[in-house]
Design an enzyme around this catalytic site. Sequence first.
Site, PDB file in Angstrom:
ATOM      1  CG  PHE A 182      -0.341   0.520   2.556  1.00  0.00           C
ATOM      2  CD1 PHE A 182      -0.210   1.891   2.970  1.00  0.00           C
ATOM      3  CD2 PHE A 182       0.267  -0.389   3.288  1.00  0.00           C
ATOM      4  CE1 PHE A 182       0.374   2.514   3.920  1.00  0.00           C
ATOM      5  CE2 PHE A 182       1.090   0.190   4.482  1.00  0.00           C
ATOM      6  CZ  PHE A 182       1.014   1.373   4.919  1.00  0.00           C
ATOM      7  CB  CYS A 190      10.630  -0.553   2.813  1.00  0.00           C
ATOM      8  SG  CYS A 190      11.567  -0.024   1.323  1.00  0.00           S
ATOM      9  CD  GLU A 213       7.991  -2.641   8.398  1.00  0.00           C
ATOM     10  OE1 GLU A 213       7.229  -3.847   8.164  1.00  0.00           O
ATOM     11  OE2 GLU A 213       8.462  -2.239   7.544  1.00  0.00           O
TER      12      GLU A 213
HETATM   13  P1  NAD Z   1       1.226  -6.523   3.171  1.00  0.00           P
HETATM   14  O1  NAD Z   1       2.026  -7.585   3.259  1.00  0.00           O
HETATM   15  O2  NAD Z   1      -0.036  -6.452   4.133  1.00  0.00           O
HETATM   16  O3  NAD Z   1       0.539  -6.689   1.560  1.00  0.00           O
HETATM   17  C1  NAD Z   1       1.393  -6.669   0.357  1.00  0.00           C
HETATM   18  C2  NAD Z   1       0.380  -7.291  -0.655  1.00  0.00           C
HETATM   19  O4  NAD Z   1       0.195  -8.865  -0.231  1.00  0.00           O
HETATM   20  C3  NAD Z   1      -0.819  -6.628  -0.803  1.00  0.00           C
HETATM   21  O5  NAD Z   1      -1.160  -6.515  -2.322  1.00  0.00           O
HETATM   22  C4  NAD Z   1      -2.077  -7.345  -0.178  1.00  0.00           C
HETATM   23  O6  NAD Z   1      -3.171  -7.442  -0.782  1.00  0.00           O
HETATM   24  C5  NAD Z   1      -1.227  -8.963  -0.123  1.00  0.00           C
HETATM   25  N1  NAD Z   1      -1.622  -9.615   1.144  1.00  0.00           N
HETATM   26  C6  NAD Z   1      -1.694  -9.144   2.194  1.00  0.00           C
HETATM   27  N2  NAD Z   1      -1.859 -10.253   3.165  1.00  0.00           N
HETATM   28  C7  NAD Z   1      -1.655 -11.314   2.407  1.00  0.00           C
HETATM   29  C8  NAD Z   1      -1.960 -12.787   2.386  1.00  0.00           C
HETATM   30  N3  NAD Z   1      -2.011 -13.410   3.763  1.00  0.00           N
HETATM   31  N4  NAD Z   1      -2.076 -13.670   1.634  1.00  0.00           N
HETATM   32  C9  NAD Z   1      -1.718 -13.251   0.342  1.00  0.00           C
HETATM   33  N5  NAD Z   1      -1.670 -11.952  -0.032  1.00  0.00           N
HETATM   34  C10 NAD Z   1      -1.568 -11.086   1.050  1.00  0.00           C
HETATM   35  O7  NAD Z   1       2.015  -5.234   3.049  1.00  0.00           O
HETATM   36  P2  NAD Z   1       1.457  -3.655   3.133  1.00  0.00           P
HETATM   37  O8  NAD Z   1       0.843  -3.418   4.598  1.00  0.00           O
HETATM   38  O9  NAD Z   1       0.692  -3.506   1.770  1.00  0.00           O
HETATM   39  O10 NAD Z   1       3.005  -3.059   2.865  1.00  0.00           O
HETATM   40  C11 NAD Z   1       3.976  -2.705   3.918  1.00  0.00           C
HETATM   41  C12 NAD Z   1       5.011  -3.558   4.174  1.00  0.00           C
HETATM   42  O11 NAD Z   1       5.615  -3.561   2.673  1.00  0.00           O
HETATM   43  C13 NAD Z   1       5.883  -2.999   5.235  1.00  0.00           C
HETATM   44  O12 NAD Z   1       6.405  -4.198   5.797  1.00  0.00           O
HETATM   45  C14 NAD Z   1       6.884  -2.558   4.265  1.00  0.00           C
HETATM   46  O13 NAD Z   1       8.404  -2.529   4.813  1.00  0.00           O
HETATM   47  C15 NAD Z   1       6.958  -3.606   2.872  1.00  0.00           C
HETATM   48  N6  NAD Z   1       7.813  -2.875   1.884  1.00  0.00           N
HETATM   49  C16 NAD Z   1       8.795  -3.201   1.652  1.00  0.00           C
HETATM   50  C17 NAD Z   1       9.714  -2.662   0.539  1.00  0.00           C
HETATM   51  C18 NAD Z   1      11.097  -3.081   0.245  1.00  0.00           C
HETATM   52  O14 NAD Z   1      11.541  -2.662  -0.842  1.00  0.00           O
HETATM   53  N7  NAD Z   1      11.721  -4.116   1.036  1.00  0.00           N
HETATM   54  C19 NAD Z   1       9.222  -1.457  -0.217  1.00  0.00           C
HETATM   55  C20 NAD Z   1       7.835  -1.029   0.103  1.00  0.00           C
HETATM   56  C21 NAD Z   1       7.196  -1.601   1.361  1.00  0.00           C
END
Ligand code: NAD
Length: 502
Positions: A158, A291, A402
């Site tokens: 997101f 991140c 985090e």
């Molecule tokens: P999230 O893991 O909740 O969701 C990411 C994606 O996975 C979304 O499209 C969501 O719909 C899907 N998803 C969520 N739960 C799922 C499940 N149980 N099974 C299958 N799919 C699922 O992450 P978020 O809250 O959207 O994003 C924030 C996270 O992303 C933070 O931890 C951040 O650090 C990380 N992030 C990392 C980087 C990087 O480059 N390392 C960059 C941006 C964000």
Amino acid sequence: MAVLEEPIKEVLDIKNYIDGEWVESAGEVKDVVNPATGKVIGKVPISTKDEIDATVAAAKEAFPDWRRTPPLARARCLFRLKELMEENFEELSRVQTMEHGKTIDESRGETRRGIEMVEVATGIPSLMMGYNLEDIVTGIDEYLIRQPLGVFGIIGPFNFPFMVPLWFAPFAVATGNCIVVKPSSEDPISQVKIAELTEEAGIPPGVWNVVHGGRTVVSGMLNHPDIEGICFVGSTPVGRDVIYKGCGDTGKRVIVMCGAKNFALVMPDADLNRAIAACMTSFYGNTGQRCLANANLIVVGEGLSKEEHDAFYDKVVDAFVTAASRIRMGYGLDDTVHMGPLRDAGKKEKVLRYIEKGIEEGARLRLDGRKVELVGDLPDTCFVGPTVFEDVTLDMAIAREEIFGPVANMMKASSLDEAIEMIHRIPFGNAASIFTASGKWAREFQYRVECGNIGINIGIAAPMAFFPFSGMKDSFFGTLHGQGQEAIRFFTESKVVIQRWF
Ligand code: NAD
């Protein structure tokens, strides 16, 4: 206060983009809410298994023609896409602010970074070249060619709704693959806007698809035999336990970029004004939902006596708190605002729980973000202000986990050695920064720290589109990274040909 014009004027009925058509989903529908104003701006479908199957089938059908399209012709489509993104730059940026909450400047930065991915991918005729050698044995030549594989799934988080899927999508498409993008259902509109532009740019139907939803779509991708690989960016538990494991079980190639808890070190010789200014962007930019955001600041006393170190620590913390208290919060479309809301009320609840926990754990709350003063008349449902904890130690949850919000932890280390050891005590390895004038300390830091992205006098060490976006330990699973040459390798298979010239 000057609020910029909102580009989304009525509630959008969001559709899937499959095979060049905008298709209504049969799935249930969820509200997309502007976190600053509380207004519903879109209705997003949670698509079904049949819909993801139909999309993969369409992408698979489009693949043979697209891979035979010469690289230069594919690049021309991307040039047109880049031009269209430039023409729509401001609208694309304002949409991000409306659906995510970040400030307009942050959104403009995100749009720029996203466009740069497309720009770099237009170099595909050179980027994708193989190599050859004559006469490996007299009369026999050997050469390597790179070929696309088929259909890839891209799953976005997101926090950067526009840019993150673009770490992969232009490179996948430039190399001749077809894609299915699943944006976060919390802020899916940016990817709808991009898909509209791909259509205008002449990218053929079925090459670039967008399917909205959640777990059903993700597991549909993971288990689909015609998906060759997955690029995922999101939290560590989902990335490691669902995506990396799922791709291992089904034999797919995978890039998994996950959560973080990043450190910034301030050395005694740092330019303090610059370091504090950089820290404000790093700790509080994107409301801490980044991140690469720093979360733990270590004031290092290398070469100082205990008294000198204590005085230096007080000076750094005072300057940090003073700068943080000046941050103006409000609607990101007001361009006088420095920090927007968190994405939703649930995320605010989580940050508030961590603030309570920090107090219980014995950290000293120096700046309390629970009391917010907003610019303009807004509901405070999703806002948390800049927060600063002092006397934080690494056994506290606030220092190890985090939080993904505007919470900064102040710590001390007597030496660079001790500070590096502290960084290595947490499971993440996404990014780390050092502020120093010493080449020796900077070299020591970049050499030893187990993090993928290192900043030297930089708060946000975000790699450009022609470098890989790295990560280590619990922040990254896989081998190759998104962006640039590594993405080209990820999206292609090397084929080696040996030819005898009779
Ligand atoms: P999230 O893991 O909740 O969701 C990411 C994606 O996975 C979304 O499209 C969501 O719909 C899907 N998803 C969520 N739960 C799922 C499940 N149980 N099974 C299958 N799919 C699922 O992450 P978020 O809250 O959207 O994003 C924030 C996270 O992303 C933070 O931890 C951040 O650090 C990380 N992030 C990392 C980087 C990087 O480059 N390392 C960059 C941006 C964000």
